[in-house]
Design an enzyme around this catalytic site. Structure first.
Site, PDB file in Angstrom:
ATOM      1  N   CYS A   1      33.659  40.116  35.987  1.00 21.98           N
ATOM      2  CA  CYS A   1      34.859  39.316  35.717  1.00 21.98           C
ATOM      3  C   CYS A   1      34.957  38.137  36.689  1.00 21.98           C
ATOM      4  CB  CYS A   1      36.099  40.213  35.742  1.00 21.98           C
ATOM      5  SG  CYS A   1      37.420  39.528  34.753  1.00 21.98           S
TER       6      CYS A   1
ATOM      7  N   HIS B   1      34.996  44.529  32.207  1.00 20.78           N
ATOM      8  CA  HIS B   1      34.901  45.540  33.266  1.00 20.78           C
ATOM      9  C   HIS B   1      34.153  46.777  32.769  1.00 20.78           C
ATOM     10  CE1 HIS B   1      37.650  43.686  36.216  1.00 20.78           C
ATOM     11  NE2 HIS B   1      38.188  43.145  35.136  1.00 20.78           N
TER      12      HIS B   1
ATOM     13  N   GLU C   1      32.905  49.096  34.388  1.00 26.75           N
ATOM     14  CA  GLU C   1      33.165  50.301  35.200  1.00 26.75           C
ATOM     15  C   GLU C   1      34.157  51.260  34.546  1.00 26.75           C
ATOM     16  OE1 GLU C   1      34.039  47.204  35.950  1.00 26.75           O
ATOM     17  OE2 GLU C   1      35.890  47.071  37.134  1.00 26.75           O
TER      18      GLU C   1
HETATM   19  N1  GLN Z   1      41.275  36.009  38.019  1.00 27.46           N
HETATM   20  C1  GLN Z   1      40.346  35.962  36.938  1.00 27.46           C
HETATM   21  C2  GLN Z   1      41.040  35.730  35.612  1.00 27.46           C
HETATM   22  O1  GLN Z   1      42.222  35.940  35.484  1.00 27.46           O
HETATM   23  C3  GLN Z   1      39.468  37.195  36.886  1.00 27.46           C
HETATM   24  C4  GLN Z   1      40.227  38.448  36.653  1.00 27.46           C
HETATM   25  C5  GLN Z   1      39.431  39.692  36.969  1.00 27.46           C
HETATM   26  O2  GLN Z   1      38.443  39.638  37.688  1.00 27.46           O
HETATM   27  N2  GLN Z   1      39.839  40.822  36.435  1.00 27.46           N
HETATM   28  O3  GLN Z   1      40.400  35.352  34.672  1.00 27.46           O
END
Ligand code: GLN
Length: 540
Positions: A380, A513, A515
């Site tokens: 992410c 994600h 995970e």
């Molecule tokens: N801050 C970033 C976004 O809002 C990544 C978010 C995250 O890593 N879950 O896109």
């Protein structure tokens, strides 16, 4: 009709109610029963979405996009049943619904009260969305005696009355300390905790006693006598060496057997504990280790990256190596220290994150992974920062950045409407931010002949998201020309989901994600592959 199992905790917090509920869930499921596990949290936040990981640990995201308590992650990992939005509720959500209804005149002028309105709403939650489940396990957060938990305890007491006492089982988890000075095991805190519970009208049917050592029969008899619980239902849980031992330990203590006995059900078959034995063995006996650096904002807090730590361990299990996590706080990482701090790692991982603090350290570490050909996984925010690094250092776009961090940057990462308007980049405004996270399961198409396709072996995958900003799709050609490939993309070709470097042994970034979907008994392929690459990395 579903049978309900309520799990409460006493004496102290952090006794492992979540793990106990999850292990029981596994033992019942493995005998062929349909199980559901839910969590009631007594705090006033509407959901954990806005809570700082420093305070509350990770926010666990479900398939249907709920931001939930991290205990739901335990449940999923142990039972392999995907949790849903309807499996987690907080006091804040209950009050917020009730107040909204009151403002609409929904209570027809009646006085709105904790009993019956709050308790009714809790009971509604317990029953909601249950169809043909054999067992519903409900964990009540907090500790008996807390002011906040009272409405929940009152609600489950009422529930057992409405539902029939024989269809509702109460399990109380307590702490049985060992006093070194007197060389004694003490049962008094357990007695008091059960007394407290009984004063609310709940008589536990099973008491699980968490203890550092086995509880002698005499003491168990005492607990049985004072707590008014059958001796066979005084179950001990002695600290395990690895959490994967928990289902085995609870089976040996006959927890599932006593639960079935309470409901007057004969066990259909013996639970399958072989996979847990196998992985416990691997975790405890494996000597070979690989060092993986996690560079993030919350690395010093134990539970802030719970699912990630777990997924990496799962990757280690599938490669029969121990994963040694080297946690590096990103805002303390200075560029001149990169080499010394990352010198002996075989893999670098940048997890999800929000906000500017520590980003330059992350970008430097990504550059190091790219140049030194160290296996790299960006999750992410980690993927987004990998794009920024590449744009700045290879595409030579000096002002490349994410509009989350700098409104005046060239947005390699930004809100999609910043570049979707006629292909022109326009500046995002703050009003775009509210409630605009992309949450939950979304599909990605994988490109043929890519590393990622080789890892997943599917054309289309579904993974869980939690972010607001996206990679600027208009830059795809520019990146690809220089060797950074958009190897996974949303089915409508609008949102880049996965990136990888062509001339690098293992360099992958994912917008989602992974995970959240890794299981100890079924490690996620991305983590297995990452640890495999780290295992064979012999740089330097
Ligand atoms: N801050 C970033 C976004 O809002 C990544 C978010 C995250 O890593 N879950 O896109």
């Amino acid at each position: 009709m579903a049978r309900y199992i309520f799990v409460t905790g006493g004496v102290v917090s952090s006794l492992g109610k979540g793990l106990s509920s999850a292990s029981l869930g596994y033992l019942l499921r493995s005998q062929g029963y349909k199980v559901r596990i839910r969590k009631m949290d007594p705090y006033l936040n509407v959901d954990p979405g806005t809570m700082s990981p420093f305070q509350h640990g990770e926010v666990f995201v479900t398939d249907d996009g709920a931001e939930t308590d991290l205990d739901l992650g335990h449940y999923e990992r142990f039972t392999d049943i995907s949790a849903k939005q309807s499996d987690n509720i907080t006091t804040g959500r209950i009050y917020s619904d009730i107040i909204k209804k009151e403002r609409r005149g929904g209570y027809l002028g009646k006085t709105v009260q904790v009993i019956p309105h709050v308790t009714d709403r809790i009971k509604e939650f317990i029953r909601k969305d249950i169809t043909n489940e054999d067992f519903v396990i409900c964990e009540i957060g907090g500790t008996v005696g807390d002011i906040e938990s009272l409405p929940f305890l009152e609600a489950i007491r009422q529930f057992s009355n409405d539902n029939g006492r024989s269809k509702s089982l109460f399990i109380h988890l307590t702490f049985v300390p060992f006093l070194k000075s007197s060389d004694e095991i003490k049962t008094k805190p357990t007695q008091h905790s059960v007394k407290e519970l009984r004063s609310i009208g709940i008589q536990p049917d099973i008491v699980i006693c968490r203890s550092q050592q086995s509880i002698p029969l005499d003491q168990r008899r005492k607990i049985s006598l004072f707590c008014n619980v059958d001796i066979a239902n005084v179950i001990e849980t002695v600290d395990v060496k690895t959490i994967y031992e928990a289902p085995i330990s609870f089976f040996n203590q006959k927890l599932d057997k006593q639960v079935l006995k309470f409901f007057k059900i004969k066990s259909k078959k013996r639970p399958n504990l072989l996979p847990w034995k196998k992985i416990t063995n691997i975790v405890l006996k494996t000597k070979r280790t690989v060092n993986i650096a996690i560079i993030g904002k919350y690395v010093n807090l134990k539970d802030a990256y719970k699912s990630l730590d777990e997924a990496l361990t799962h990757g280690g299990i599938s490669n029969k190596v121990k994963v040694n996590l080297i946690r590096i706080e990103s805002d303390k990482l200075r560029s001149k220290e990169i080499k010394s701090k990352l010198n002996n790692v075989s893999g670098i991982l940048i997890p999800g994150g929000f906000g500017k603090r520590g980003t330059e350290g992350k970008i430097e570490a990504i550059r190091y992974a790219r140049e030194k050909r160290i296996p790299f996984l960006g999750i992410c925010f980690g993927m987004q920062m990998a794009m920024v690094e590449f744009a700045r250092n290879i595409l030579k776009i000096k002002k490349a950045g994410s509009s989350e961090l700098d409104k005046n940057c060239f947005p390699v990462i930004g809100l999609i409407d910043e570049w979707n308007k006629d292909g022109k980049i326009i500046k995002g405004t703050d009003k775009n931010l509210g409630g605009t996270m992309r949450l939950g399961l979304y599909e990605a198409k994988l490109r043929n002949n890519s590393a990622i396709k080789n890892i997943y072996k599917y054309n289309i995958i579904k993974e869980r998201h939690r972010h607001r900003y996206e990679v600027n799709i208009n830059l795809m050609q520019k990146f690809e020309k220089k060797g950074l490939i958009f190897s996974g993309i949303s089915p409508d070709n609008q949102l880049p989901e996965i990136i990888e470097l062509k001339n690098h042994p293992w360099f992958i970034g994912v917008q989602f994600h992974p995970e959240f979907k890794s299981r100890p008994l079924n490690p996620h392929p991305l983590f297995s592959s990452f640890i495999k690459a780290a295992k064979s990395f012999n740089g330097k």
